[in-house]
Design a protein around this motif. Structure first.
Motif, PDB file in Angstrom:
ATOM      1  N   PHE A 135       2.479 -12.658   2.570  1.00 27.45           N
ATOM      2  CA  PHE A 135       2.551 -12.258   1.089  1.00 27.45           C
ATOM      3  C   PHE A 135       3.852 -11.918   0.324  1.00 27.45           C
ATOM      4  O   PHE A 135       3.473 -11.466  -0.772  1.00 27.45           O
ATOM      5  CB  PHE A 135       1.583 -11.230   1.264  1.00 27.45           C
ATOM      6  N   GLY A 190      14.737  -7.126   2.738  1.00 21.52           N
ATOM      7  CA  GLY A 190      15.188  -6.899   4.229  1.00 21.52           C
ATOM      8  C   GLY A 190      14.370  -6.057   4.850  1.00 21.52           C
ATOM      9  O   GLY A 190      13.617  -5.306   4.194  1.00 21.52           O
ATOM     10  N   SER A 222      11.390   2.202   4.364  1.00 25.40           N
ATOM     11  CA  SER A 222       9.846   1.705   4.643  1.00 25.40           C
ATOM     12  C   SER A 222      10.304   0.375   5.776  1.00 25.40           C
ATOM     13  O   SER A 222      11.314  -0.405   5.589  1.00 25.40           O
ATOM     14  CB  SER A 222       9.635   0.950   3.204  1.00 25.40           C
ATOM     15  N   SER A 244       4.789  -0.306   6.225  1.00 26.42           N
ATOM     16  CA  SER A 244       3.768  -1.418   5.479  1.00 26.42           C
ATOM     17  C   SER A 244       2.825  -2.014   6.469  1.00 26.42           C
ATOM     18  O   SER A 244       2.981  -2.739   7.381  1.00 26.42           O
ATOM     19  CB  SER A 244       4.751  -2.663   5.463  1.00 26.42           C
ATOM     20  N   HIS A 246      -0.798  -2.614   6.020  1.00 25.02           N
ATOM     21  CA  HIS A 246      -1.534  -3.572   5.355  1.00 25.02           C
ATOM     22  C   HIS A 246      -2.918  -4.112   6.189  1.00 25.02           C
ATOM     23  O   HIS A 246      -3.340  -5.093   5.477  1.00 25.02           O
ATOM     24  CB  HIS A 246      -0.420  -5.029   5.021  1.00 25.02           C
ATOM     25  N   ASN A 321       1.511  -8.547  -5.975  1.00 27.69           N
ATOM     26  CA  ASN A 321       2.050  -9.068  -6.797  1.00 27.69           C
ATOM     27  C   ASN A 321       2.404 -10.453  -6.568  1.00 27.69           C
ATOM     28  O   ASN A 321       2.984 -10.875  -5.906  1.00 27.69           O
ATOM     29  CB  ASN A 321       3.396  -8.556  -6.912  1.00 27.69           C
ATOM     30  N   GLY A 365       7.783  -6.884  -3.762  1.00 30.07           N
ATOM     31  CA  GLY A 365       7.759  -8.088  -3.110  1.00 30.07           C
ATOM     32  C   GLY A 365       8.151  -9.158  -3.657  1.00 30.07           C
ATOM     33  O   GLY A 365       8.035 -10.396  -3.424  1.00 30.07           O
TER      34      GLY A 365
HETATM   35  N1  SAH Z   1      10.868  -4.742   5.117  1.00 29.79           N
HETATM   36  C1  SAH Z   1      10.578  -3.452   4.700  1.00 29.79           C
HETATM   37  C2  SAH Z   1      10.818  -3.109   3.350  1.00 29.79           C
HETATM   38  C3  SAH Z   1      10.206  -3.755   2.314  1.00 29.79           C
HETATM   39  S1  SAH Z   1       9.386  -2.939   1.302  1.00 29.79           S
HETATM   40  C4  SAH Z   1       8.959  -3.245   4.845  1.00 29.79           C
HETATM   41  O1  SAH Z   1       8.168  -4.218   5.288  1.00 29.79           O
HETATM   42  O2  SAH Z   1       8.432  -2.393   4.875  1.00 29.79           O
HETATM   43  C5  SAH Z   1       8.418  -3.693   0.067  1.00 29.79           C
HETATM   44  C6  SAH Z   1       7.006  -3.324   0.123  1.00 29.79           C
HETATM   45  O3  SAH Z   1       6.293  -4.103  -0.674  1.00 29.79           O
HETATM   46  C7  SAH Z   1       6.412  -3.595   1.567  1.00 29.79           C
HETATM   47  O4  SAH Z   1       5.334  -2.590   1.891  1.00 29.79           O
HETATM   48  C8  SAH Z   1       5.859  -4.874   1.536  1.00 29.79           C
HETATM   49  O5  SAH Z   1       4.949  -5.145   2.341  1.00 29.79           O
HETATM   50  C9  SAH Z   1       5.277  -4.666  -0.097  1.00 29.79           C
HETATM   51  N2  SAH Z   1       5.321  -6.005  -0.404  1.00 29.79           N
HETATM   52  C10 SAH Z   1       5.874  -7.328  -0.154  1.00 29.79           C
HETATM   53  N3  SAH Z   1       5.563  -8.493  -0.723  1.00 29.79           N
HETATM   54  C11 SAH Z   1       4.529  -7.886  -1.647  1.00 29.79           C
HETATM   55  C12 SAH Z   1       4.011  -8.420  -2.765  1.00 29.79           C
HETATM   56  N4  SAH Z   1       4.019  -9.751  -3.253  1.00 29.79           N
HETATM   57  N5  SAH Z   1       3.042  -7.519  -3.513  1.00 29.79           N
HETATM   58  C13 SAH Z   1       2.948  -6.317  -3.279  1.00 29.79           C
HETATM   59  N6  SAH Z   1       3.616  -5.689  -2.233  1.00 29.79           N
HETATM   60  C14 SAH Z   1       4.439  -6.287  -1.551  1.00 29.79           C
END
Ligand code: SAH
Length: 390
Positions: A135, A190, A222, A244, A246, A321, A365
């Motif tokens: 996602f 990243g 994160s 994260s 999810h 998003n 994201g």
């Molecule tokens: N790689 C790390 C840092 C990224 S943080 C991590 O995965 O935690 C960015 C946050 O936004 C993470 O929780 C990620 O899962 C979330 N994210 C990524 N894409 C997204 C999207 N399209 N909509 C909402 N949240 C998203």
């Protein structure tokens, strides 16, 4: 690469900028070592550390508490080189996104989110990402490389510089001042725990009282769940942890966050428990992206309550998003509310993340960079403004 020829009597010596030590790469212990290597006193490191990070000064000749001879010597052996702001976008809600150019023609994104009494900077740790979360738009870019310490802390340095400029401009036009950086979240592009050493050094500079002096709770890393490095983070860093998550079961999490196949939920929850054990002031921020019809049912909320039992944590629900080519949709408002209600009833503090900067692709994201296109826009931007000081 820039070459400077220095003529000596013996032979022409070529000094390239790449050979100079970039002081932004050095945390305080490393900077101290550097000054000792120059046969200087330890405290010089502290003075220079403050000039760079507290005052944002990059010009050695302005570092007035150094001896004149040291001020002359430093530019020959070292430099202060941060990523270059190649483009700046400002959202209607005040969120600012910077496209920053780093070595090797790569670009990263850094986002500043001003709120009433805080300013959060969202910092990147890698160019692209290898983890392929289904996602996330950064995943579509693939992995390019880790950022260096100077490229990570340099985002903070550069953002602080830009915010100082803006607040000067604002004063002259009697506008509201931009808030300063009060919080940093390693939530840009990243996976920070896969660039462990550089990220740890950068975090130590963010936290250091002679640098940005950010309190422990205001610096958050994160991770998607790199379990061994969560253990290392627990002992080696003094900063907040966000996960994260999810999904509350392995079948679903394997699809959304593929690194779950390597480090499944049970292992992950153990690591989170370990992070908080004997540390009453620690909790884990559980991030949970709300994907319509995928992970947003009441049934799944109940599973989530179960796996979080006994772990000091808060839950942060993030409305998905969308980005071009995404396979998901944002959950319906009423489904998010019902999901949240289940968690709250079970006693979990649950917040809903406000989406910021959507109109400039700066929301969670979305930091992918339609780089080629942006690069062209950048060139036009650079011709118009000289945002970048150095
Ligand atoms: N790689 C790390 C840092 C990224 S943080 C991590 O995965 O935690 C960015 C946050 O936004 C993470 O929780 C990620 O899962 C979330 N994210 C990524 N894409 C997204 C999207 N399209 N909509 C909402 N949240 C998203």
């Amino acid at each position: 690469m820039m070459n400077t020829e220095i003529e000596t009597n013996v032979f022409p010596l070529k000094v390239t900028t790449a050979e100079k030590v970039n002081l932004l790469d050095l945390d305080l212990p490393a900077l101290t070592e550097f000054f000792v290597g120059l046969q200087e006193k330890n405290f010089r490191a502290q003075q220079v550390f403050k000039w760079i990070h507290q005052k944002g000064v990059a010009d050695f000749s302005l570092m007035t508490d150094l001896s004149l001879s040291l001020r002359k010597k430093l530019p020959e052996v070292c430099e202060i080189r941060a990523p270059i702001v190649a483009r700046e976008d400002v959202s209607s809600d005040g969120t600012r996104k910077w496209l920053m150019k780093v070595e090797g023609g790569n670009y990263i994104e850094t986002v500043f989110i001003p709120e009433k009494d805080r300013g959060t900077l969202c910092v990147s740790s890698q160019v692209g990402c290898a983890l392929n979360c289904s996602f996330c738009s950064t995943a579509t870019q693939g992995f390019n490389r880790n950022l260096t310490v100077s490229e990570i802390i340099g985002q903070v340095w550069r953002a602080a510089q830009r915010l100082r400029e803006l607040s000067l401009e604002a004063k002259s036009e009697i506008e509201a001042e931009e808030p300063k950086i009060t919080n940093v979240v390693m939530m840009g592009m990243g996976e920070p725990l896969l660039n462990f050493d550089a990220v740890m050094s950068a975090l130590s500079i963010m936290r250091h009282e002679l640098a940005y002096a950010l309190p422990r709770r205001r610096v958050t890393l994160s991770t998607s769940g790199v379990v061994p490095n969560i253990y290392r983070f627990s002992t080696e860093a003094d900063a907040a942890l966000a996960l994260s998550l999810h999904a509350p079961n392995d079948a679903l999490r394997n699809q959304l966050v593929p690194i779950n196949k390597k480090y499944p939920i049970a292992m992950l929850m153990d690591a989170c428990r370990q992070y908080t054990v004997d540390k009453p002031n620690r909790h884990v921020l559980m991030e949970y992206v709300m994907l319509r019809g995928v992970n947003d049912s009441v049934e799944i909320a109940k599973q989530l309550v179960k796996i979080l039992e006994g772990i000091p944590c808060k839950v942060n629900l993030i409305p998905f998003n969308p980005f071009p080519g995404a396979d998901y949709e944002r959950s319906k408002v009423e489904d998010i509310q019902a999901f949240r209600a289940v968690l709250m009833r079970a006693g979990l503090v649950t917040t809903l993340r406000k989406t910021r900067g959507e109109d400039i692709d700066a929301a969670c994201g979305q930091l992918v960079g339609r780089i080629v296109d942006k690069t062209r826009r950048n060139e036009r931007f650079l011709q118009k403004t000289a945002v970048d000081g150095k």
